[in-house]
Design a protein around this motif. Sequence first.
Motif, PDB file in Angstrom:
ATOM      1  N   UNK A  30      40.888  33.057  60.829  1.00  0.00           N
ATOM      2  CA  UNK A  30      42.207  32.396  60.192  1.00  0.00           C
ATOM      3  C   UNK A  30      43.296  32.782  59.263  1.00  0.00           C
ATOM      4  N   UNK A  31      44.478  31.653  59.757  1.00  0.00           N
ATOM      5  CA  UNK A  31      45.806  32.393  58.728  1.00  0.00           C
ATOM      6  C   UNK A  31      45.622  31.414  57.125  1.00  0.00           C
ATOM      7  N   UNK A  32      45.626  33.213  56.485  1.00  0.00           N
ATOM      8  CA  UNK A  32      46.065  33.157  54.720  1.00  0.00           C
ATOM      9  C   UNK A  32      47.512  32.884  54.335  1.00  0.00           C
ATOM     10  N   UNK A  33      47.297  32.315  53.164  1.00  0.00           N
ATOM     11  CA  UNK A  33      48.048  32.461  52.802  1.00  0.00           C
ATOM     12  C   UNK A  33      49.131  33.585  52.398  1.00  0.00           C
ATOM     13  N   UNK A  34      48.488  34.844  52.285  1.00  0.00           N
ATOM     14  CA  UNK A  34      48.725  36.694  52.150  1.00  0.00           C
ATOM     15  C   UNK A  34      49.623  36.996  53.095  1.00  0.00           C
ATOM     16  N   UNK A  35      49.739  36.181  54.393  1.00  0.00           N
ATOM     17  CA  UNK A  35      50.906  36.942  55.833  1.00  0.00           C
ATOM     18  C   UNK A  35      49.060  37.594  56.292  1.00  0.00           C
ATOM     19  N   UNK A  36      48.291  38.121  56.014  1.00  0.00           N
ATOM     20  CA  UNK A  36      47.320  38.394  56.389  1.00  0.00           C
ATOM     21  C   UNK A  36      46.355  37.345  57.375  1.00  0.00           C
ATOM     22  N   UNK A  37      45.606  37.445  58.158  1.00  0.00           N
ATOM     23  CA  UNK A  37      44.771  37.109  58.794  1.00  0.00           C
ATOM     24  C   UNK A  37      43.260  37.071  57.525  1.00  0.00           C
ATOM     25  N   UNK A  38      42.643  36.308  58.060  1.00  0.00           N
ATOM     26  CA  UNK A  38      41.057  35.988  56.440  1.00  0.00           C
ATOM     27  C   UNK A  38      39.938  35.063  57.394  1.00  0.00           C
ATOM     28  N   UNK A  39      38.864  36.628  57.728  1.00  0.00           N
ATOM     29  CA  UNK A  39      38.182  36.276  58.504  1.00  0.00           C
ATOM     30  C   UNK A  39      37.071  34.864  58.263  1.00  0.00           C
ATOM     31  N   UNK A  40      35.535  35.157  58.700  1.00  0.00           N
ATOM     32  CA  UNK A  40      35.156  33.948  58.618  1.00  0.00           C
ATOM     33  C   UNK A  40      34.933  33.961  57.358  1.00  0.00           C
ATOM     34  N   UNK A  41      34.330  35.397  56.336  1.00  0.00           N
ATOM     35  CA  UNK A  41      33.752  35.281  55.077  1.00  0.00           C
ATOM     36  C   UNK A  41      34.741  35.168  54.296  1.00  0.00           C
TER      37      UNK A  41
END
Length: 177
Positions: free
Chosen positions: A121-132
């Motif tokens: 999922x998108x994240x404000x850091x610019x990296x994707x984030x996983x479901x956890x």
Amino acid sequence: MKTIYLAGPEVFLPNAVTVLQERKSLCNSYGFHAITPFDSEIPLDHIRNLELARKIFLGNVELIQKSDIILANCNPFRGALIDDGTAFEIGFAFSLGKKIYGYSGYLLSLPEIVKRNVGTFPHSSGYAIDKDGYLVNEDFGNSLNLMIEFSIEKSGGILVEGEFEDSLKRLAEREKK
């Protein structure tokens, strides 16, 4: 004749004994003696408990110590990453100075593998984030966790894109020189 320890989650297949026997025969046809986790001295009639698990662990450690080369299935297992037992076997073999070869059906970047197998999922850091909630920021071009991928490389082996026999052919080409 060099001995190859076959590491990977094949031990969890319903037809594991058959699959691993076929792979041992294929290794033999390439001039190698192969051993698998099933080759330790553990009777199959044991009750499934921690004592049996401990014996399996110790048996596998002994087999790795006796081997010359590790050939590891590095395909994602039950998620986006390599089987954790196989990861341990690679690290243990590396600590013993064994040569390690790995293979995976595809060598995409680790974030792409996580996206494909787990979802991101998108994240404000610019990296994707996983479901956890963990950032998928290990984006260096490696296909495996960097500790695993570079253990293979530093050992003198290689990570092959392909299946078991593809990696065995590459191993044979390099080891027969």
